[in-house]
Design an enzyme around this catalytic site. Structure first.
Site, PDB file in Angstrom:
ATOM      1  N   LYS A   1       0.833  -1.219   0.000  1.00 11.99           N
ATOM      2  CA  LYS A   1       0.000   0.000   0.000  1.00 11.99           C
ATOM      3  C   LYS A   1       0.864   1.264   0.000  1.00 11.99           C
ATOM      4  O   LYS A   1       0.606   2.193  -0.746  1.00 11.99           O
ATOM      5  CB  LYS A   1      -0.934   0.039   1.225  1.00 11.99           C
ATOM      6  CG  LYS A   1      -1.924  -1.096   1.298  1.00 11.99           C
ATOM      7  CD  LYS A   1      -2.941  -0.871   2.401  1.00 11.99           C
ATOM      8  CE  LYS A   1      -2.349  -0.823   3.808  1.00 11.99           C
ATOM      9  NZ  LYS A   1      -1.741  -2.103   4.256  1.00 11.99           N
TER      10      LYS A   1
ATOM     11  N   ARG B   1     -10.206   0.647   8.821  1.00  9.60           N
ATOM     12  CA  ARG B   1      -9.725  -0.706   9.108  1.00  9.60           C
ATOM     13  C   ARG B   1     -10.755  -1.503   9.894  1.00  9.60           C
ATOM     14  O   ARG B   1     -10.518  -2.670  10.196  1.00  9.60           O
ATOM     15  CB  ARG B   1      -8.460  -0.610   9.973  1.00  9.60           C
ATOM     16  CG  ARG B   1      -7.145  -0.754   9.215  1.00  9.60           C
ATOM     17  CD  ARG B   1      -6.036  -0.584  10.245  1.00  9.60           C
ATOM     18  NE  ARG B   1      -4.789  -1.188   9.887  1.00  9.60           N
ATOM     19  CZ  ARG B   1      -3.750  -0.523   9.377  1.00  9.60           C
ATOM     20  NH1 ARG B   1      -3.858   0.747   9.092  1.00  9.60           N
ATOM     21  NH2 ARG B   1      -2.608  -1.144   9.156  1.00  9.60           N
TER      22      ARG B   1
ATOM     23  N   ARG C   1      11.558  -5.771   5.672  1.00  9.68           N
ATOM     24  CA  ARG C   1      11.266  -4.367   5.334  1.00  9.68           C
ATOM     25  C   ARG C   1      12.127  -3.401   6.145  1.00  9.68           C
ATOM     26  O   ARG C   1      12.326  -3.571   7.346  1.00  9.68           O
ATOM     27  CB  ARG C   1       9.783  -4.069   5.606  1.00  9.68           C
ATOM     28  CG  ARG C   1       9.425  -2.607   5.369  1.00  9.68           C
ATOM     29  CD  ARG C   1       7.977  -2.425   5.092  1.00  9.68           C
ATOM     30  NE  ARG C   1       7.140  -2.592   6.278  1.00  9.68           N
ATOM     31  CZ  ARG C   1       5.822  -2.393   6.253  1.00  9.68           C
ATOM     32  NH1 ARG C   1       5.218  -2.062   5.133  1.00  9.68           N
ATOM     33  NH2 ARG C   1       5.114  -2.559   7.348  1.00  9.68           N
TER      34      ARG C   1
ATOM     35  N   ARG D   1      10.754  -0.981  11.431  1.00  4.40           N
ATOM     36  CA  ARG D   1       9.639  -0.587  12.299  1.00  4.40           C
ATOM     37  C   ARG D   1       9.520  -1.556  13.470  1.00  4.40           C
ATOM     38  O   ARG D   1       9.658  -2.760  13.296  1.00  4.40           O
ATOM     39  CB  ARG D   1       8.336  -0.588  11.497  1.00  4.40           C
ATOM     40  CG  ARG D   1       8.100   0.693  10.730  1.00  4.40           C
ATOM     41  CD  ARG D   1       6.943   0.600   9.781  1.00  4.40           C
ATOM     42  NE  ARG D   1       5.714   0.024  10.333  1.00  4.40           N
ATOM     43  CZ  ARG D   1       4.545   0.024   9.691  1.00  4.40           C
ATOM     44  NH1 ARG D   1       4.445   0.576   8.494  1.00  4.40           N
ATOM     45  NH2 ARG D   1       3.480  -0.523  10.232  1.00  4.40           N
TER      46      ARG D   1
ATOM     47  N   ARG E   1      -1.144  -8.276  13.852  1.00  3.31           N
ATOM     48  CA  ARG E   1      -1.655  -7.378  12.798  1.00  3.31           C
ATOM     49  C   ARG E   1      -2.402  -8.160  11.726  1.00  3.31           C
ATOM     50  O   ARG E   1      -3.441  -7.721  11.231  1.00  3.31           O
ATOM     51  CB  ARG E   1      -0.487  -6.596  12.172  1.00  3.31           C
ATOM     52  CG  ARG E   1       0.059  -5.528  13.098  1.00  3.31           C
ATOM     53  CD  ARG E   1       1.463  -5.118  12.727  1.00  3.31           C
ATOM     54  NE  ARG E   1       1.548  -4.373  11.494  1.00  3.31           N
ATOM     55  CZ  ARG E   1       2.659  -4.241  10.773  1.00  3.31           C
ATOM     56  NH1 ARG E   1       3.775  -4.848  11.143  1.00  3.31           N
ATOM     57  NH2 ARG E   1       2.659  -3.518   9.691  1.00  3.31           N
TER      58      ARG E   1
HETATM   59  P1  AMP Z   1       0.237   1.003   9.003  1.00  5.96           P
HETATM   60  O1  AMP Z   1       1.373   1.939   8.832  1.00  5.96           O
HETATM   61  O2  AMP Z   1      -0.958   1.349   8.153  1.00  5.96           O
HETATM   62  O3  AMP Z   1       0.646  -0.439   8.875  1.00  5.96           O
HETATM   63  O4  AMP Z   1      -0.258   1.183  10.522  1.00  5.96           O
HETATM   64  C1  AMP Z   1       0.592   0.900  11.602  1.00  5.96           C
HETATM   65  C2  AMP Z   1      -0.225   0.719  12.856  1.00  5.96           C
HETATM   66  O5  AMP Z   1      -0.927   1.926  13.164  1.00  5.96           O
HETATM   67  C3  AMP Z   1      -1.306  -0.354  12.790  1.00  5.96           C
HETATM   68  O6  AMP Z   1      -0.799  -1.663  13.010  1.00  5.96           O
HETATM   69  C4  AMP Z   1      -2.237   0.108  13.902  1.00  5.96           C
HETATM   70  O7  AMP Z   1      -1.706  -0.194  15.163  1.00  5.96           O
HETATM   71  C5  AMP Z   1      -2.197   1.626  13.735  1.00  5.96           C
HETATM   72  N1  AMP Z   1      -3.236   2.074  12.787  1.00  5.96           N
HETATM   73  C6  AMP Z   1      -3.049   2.615  11.550  1.00  5.96           C
HETATM   74  N2  AMP Z   1      -4.222   2.898  10.964  1.00  5.96           N
HETATM   75  C7  AMP Z   1      -5.183   2.504  11.832  1.00  5.96           C
HETATM   76  C8  AMP Z   1      -6.600   2.494  11.797  1.00  5.96           C
HETATM   77  N3  AMP Z   1      -7.278   2.918  10.722  1.00  5.96           N
HETATM   78  N4  AMP Z   1      -7.261   2.020  12.892  1.00  5.96           N
HETATM   79  C9  AMP Z   1      -6.603   1.588  13.978  1.00  5.96           C
HETATM   80  N5  AMP Z   1      -5.275   1.532  14.057  1.00  5.96           N
HETATM   81  C10 AMP Z   1      -4.548   1.989  13.009  1.00  5.96           C
END
Ligand code: AMP
Length: 222
Positions: free
Chosen positions: A15, A90, A129, A162, A173
């Site tokens: 993404k 999400r 990553r 990360r 996740r």
């Molecule tokens: P990402 O960078 O999109 O993989 O997001 C990293 C982390 O941020 C996720 O594993 C969640 O802990 C939190 N997070 C990001 N977007 C959301 C969302 N829409 N709802 C809840 N938690 C989120």
């Protein structure tokens, strides 16, 4: 008509990579809730403290916190001509809130792109990553190495792994994706806005497909 896009897919689907290409090609803002939380953590804000306690374990940040953040961001002027939501919604409550708040401000979602990749490949991608601390550009220790080890090709920033890209957090996740996020595909299928793409192909090929779909969407809306 504005390109109001939602980008969906499990962690590691690509993404972030596609988002960077899309916002560059279509000049729309990239709204990544993950990036917003990471920035808040870096800046040590109250939001950052709350978010960190969930993110490090791989859990989702509570809906009310996340929805409030997106509501404020989508109302900003730069989203007038379109936006790319990456990693939001999400959960079903987030998707329902997005329906309401985007309608209120006349910025309804026009397209939902879901990128699918099989679990084994997701794990391979996430485990290797690395991300630039400054600009967020993604790399991989085997398949997308920087020219100089540990240094971003684009901005020269340091690369890091990360905290939530470890095996335990990734398992959590992926479970959240299956249980909380996947049901959104049915939600969006019913709206007729959903396009599902195979993210197992190379990122250039995937982007070609996305641009052809975005061309059709903007043509339809003229
Ligand atoms: P990402 O960078 O999109 O993989 O997001 C990293 C982390 O941020 C996720 O594993 C969640 O802990 C939190 N997070 C990001 N977007 C959301 C969302 N829409 N709802 C809840 N938690 C989120």
């Amino acid at each position: 008509m504005a390109l109001n896009i939602v980008l969906m897919g499990p962690p590691g689907a690509g993404k972030g990579t596609q988002a960077k290409k899309i916002i560059q090609a279509y000049a729309i803002p990239h709204i990544s809730t993950g990036d917003m939380f990471r920035l808040a953590i870096k800046e040590g804000t109250k939001l950052g403290l709350v978010a960190k306690s969930y993110i490090d374990k791989g859990d989702l940040v509570p809906d009310d916190v996340t929805i409030g953040l997106v509501k404020e961001r989508l109302a900003m002027d730069d989203c007038k001509k379109g936006y790319l939501l990456d990693g939001f919604p999400r959960t079903i409550p987030q998707a329902e809130a997005l329906e309401v708040l985007s309608k209120e401000i006349g910025r309804e979602v026009s397209l939902v792109i879901d990128i699918e990749v099989e679990k084994k490949e997701l794990i391979r991608r996430i485990a290797g990553r690395r991300v630039c601390k400054n600009c967020g550009a993604p790399y991989h220790v085997d398949t997308a190495k920087p020219k100089v080890e540990g240094v971003c090709d684009i901005c020269g920033g340091p690369l890091y792994q990360r905290l939530d890209d470890n095996e335990a957090a990734l398992e959590v996740r992926l479970t959240h994706y299956e249980e909380d996020t996947k049901p959104l595909l049915d939600f969006y299928k019913k709206t007729g806005k959903l396009v599902v793409l195979d993210g197992g192909e190379g990122s250039d090929r995937l982007f070609e497909k996305i641009t052809s779909i975005l061309g059709e969407v903007s043509d339809d809306n003229h």
